[in-house]
Scaffold this active site. Sequence first.
Site, PDB file in Angstrom:
ATOM      1  N   CYS A  69       0.840  -1.198   0.000  1.00 21.57           N
ATOM      2  CA  CYS A  69       0.000   0.000   0.000  1.00 21.57           C
ATOM      3  C   CYS A  69       0.880   1.256   0.000  1.00 21.57           C
ATOM      4  CB  CYS A  69      -0.901  -0.007   1.226  1.00 21.57           C
ATOM      5  SG  CYS A  69      -1.885  -1.519   1.387  1.00 21.57           S
ATOM      6  N   CYS A  72       1.415   3.703   3.111  1.00 19.45           N
ATOM      7  CA  CYS A  72       1.636   3.168   4.450  1.00 19.45           C
ATOM      8  C   CYS A  72       3.111   3.094   4.826  1.00 19.45           C
ATOM      9  CB  CYS A  72       1.012   1.776   4.559  1.00 19.45           C
ATOM     10  SG  CYS A  72       1.111   1.089   6.223  1.00 19.45           S
ATOM     11  N   CYS A 109      -8.921   0.482  19.747  1.00 24.45           N
ATOM     12  CA  CYS A 109      -8.737  -0.124  18.428  1.00 24.45           C
ATOM     13  C   CYS A 109      -7.427  -0.907  18.418  1.00 24.45           C
ATOM     14  CB  CYS A 109      -8.714   0.951  17.358  1.00 24.45           C
ATOM     15  SG  CYS A 109     -10.218   1.950  17.322  1.00 24.45           S
ATOM     16  N   CYS A 142     -12.369  -2.687  19.098  1.00 21.72           N
ATOM     17  CA  CYS A 142     -12.395  -2.889  17.653  1.00 21.72           C
ATOM     18  C   CYS A 142     -11.104  -3.572  17.239  1.00 21.72           C
ATOM     19  CB  CYS A 142     -12.526  -1.549  16.954  1.00 21.72           C
ATOM     20  SG  CYS A 142     -12.353  -1.642  15.163  1.00 21.72           S
ATOM     21  N   CYS A 202     -17.141  -0.688  10.445  1.00 24.65           N
ATOM     22  CA  CYS A 202     -16.394   0.559  10.382  1.00 24.65           C
ATOM     23  C   CYS A 202     -15.485   0.501   9.171  1.00 24.65           C
ATOM     24  CB  CYS A 202     -15.587   0.757  11.658  1.00 24.65           C
ATOM     25  SG  CYS A 202     -14.446   2.126  11.587  1.00 24.65           S
ATOM     26  N   ARG A 272     -15.553   9.811  11.814  1.00 25.68           N
ATOM     27  CA  ARG A 272     -14.372   9.941  12.668  1.00 25.68           C
ATOM     28  C   ARG A 272     -13.245  10.633  11.916  1.00 25.68           C
ATOM     29  NH1 ARG A 272     -13.153   4.515  13.971  1.00 25.68           N
ATOM     30  NH2 ARG A 272     -14.984   4.711  15.296  1.00 25.68           N
TER      31      ARG A 272
END
Length: 413
Positions: A69, A72, A109, A142, A202, A272
Amino acid sequence: MDLLNTLVDKGLRRETPTREEALAVLATSDDDLLDVVAAAGKVRRHWFGRRVKLNYLVNLKSGLCPEDCSYCSQRLGSKAGILKYTWLGPGEASQAAAAGVAGGAKRVCLVASGRGPTDRDVDRVSQTIKAIKDENEGVEVCACLGLLSEGQAERLREAGADAYNHNLNTSEATYGDITTTHTYADRVDTVRKAHAAGLSACSGLIAGMGESDEDLVDVVFALRELDPDSVPVNFLIPFEGTPLAKEWNLTPQRCLRILAMVRFVCPDVEVRIAGGREVHLRTMQPLALHLANSIFLGDYLTSEGQAGKADLEMIADAGFEVEGTDRVTLPEHRAGGGCGPDRADGVCGSHGSGGGCGSHGSGDGCASHQDGAGCAPQGGEEVPGSVPAAGGPRTDLVAVRRRGAGTDLAPNA
């Protein structure tokens, strides 16, 4: 503006805007920006009042990801000087989470880099979920572990997870330009697996990767169709040592327009503000609270965030209040009928499909991936204490996380 009056009316009725209306929000001028914020703020307050939900990231496993990615700092081939460590034990992770909960976080999270979890990884995370739940009554957990295999979402749900995060990140048309080691369809499949297992959905996006207005509208409409409970909006932090290191495309005004568009398209979901708010919104962050009803407290996965104390002061000064664990985040029509911790029956119901917690995904993160991880400051010519010219890259605001999970230093919470 007739456009804004129409969008407010639709938002209060949970009616989807047209694509043309969503594009028109992104095309508004800076002169009209406060009107746009005020209009979207009416929709935000109608469904969520003046409450702000705090979320806290714990990076269970940092770096060394096999996925490519482009955004990232943990990607394959990344040269960013981030922390690299293998799995935290349940006790370490629970201790890290406690710092965020003490600061007011309602959701923790749990994020791990990688393509997706092995069954052994799911066992590890399940033990960590139990440890956190045992120590923090009422706190949501999460998981954000990447692409899920069959049965893994169900196991996480059984272990006590409330939500699963996996972001779409960008439009289907441009996804292959950002990542080649998995597909947009893989991401959608994982979101659906999580939702079908009864986990709160989410899934969100990353803005600022060179995408067009049409791409932004495409991904937000795709999210609307998946119908997640929460939509994290990340703003690209161009990490030195990654392919997108030179993509400084965002202004505070652009970020506010994007958040307003998301609120109009997804009026009754938890919007968020995730990675990159400190870098791109900067002193305009308080205005963003009129659009979003949820933020991350403290640091991100591999980068430093605003001081936790400053987050709390900003919320109070702007006239908002931190949402406690005794309050249900979602509006009643969502809290009683779909999936997730706010559901009355805890059983997946009316939603289409969803995803999980909060921010960059690649298979690697929750809520902040595009987590603000760069190299601090990125080798520039800045004079200490100086502020770059308006509109220029703010590499001075990008700092690698060197505290909290994976270190011996106290976290920022």
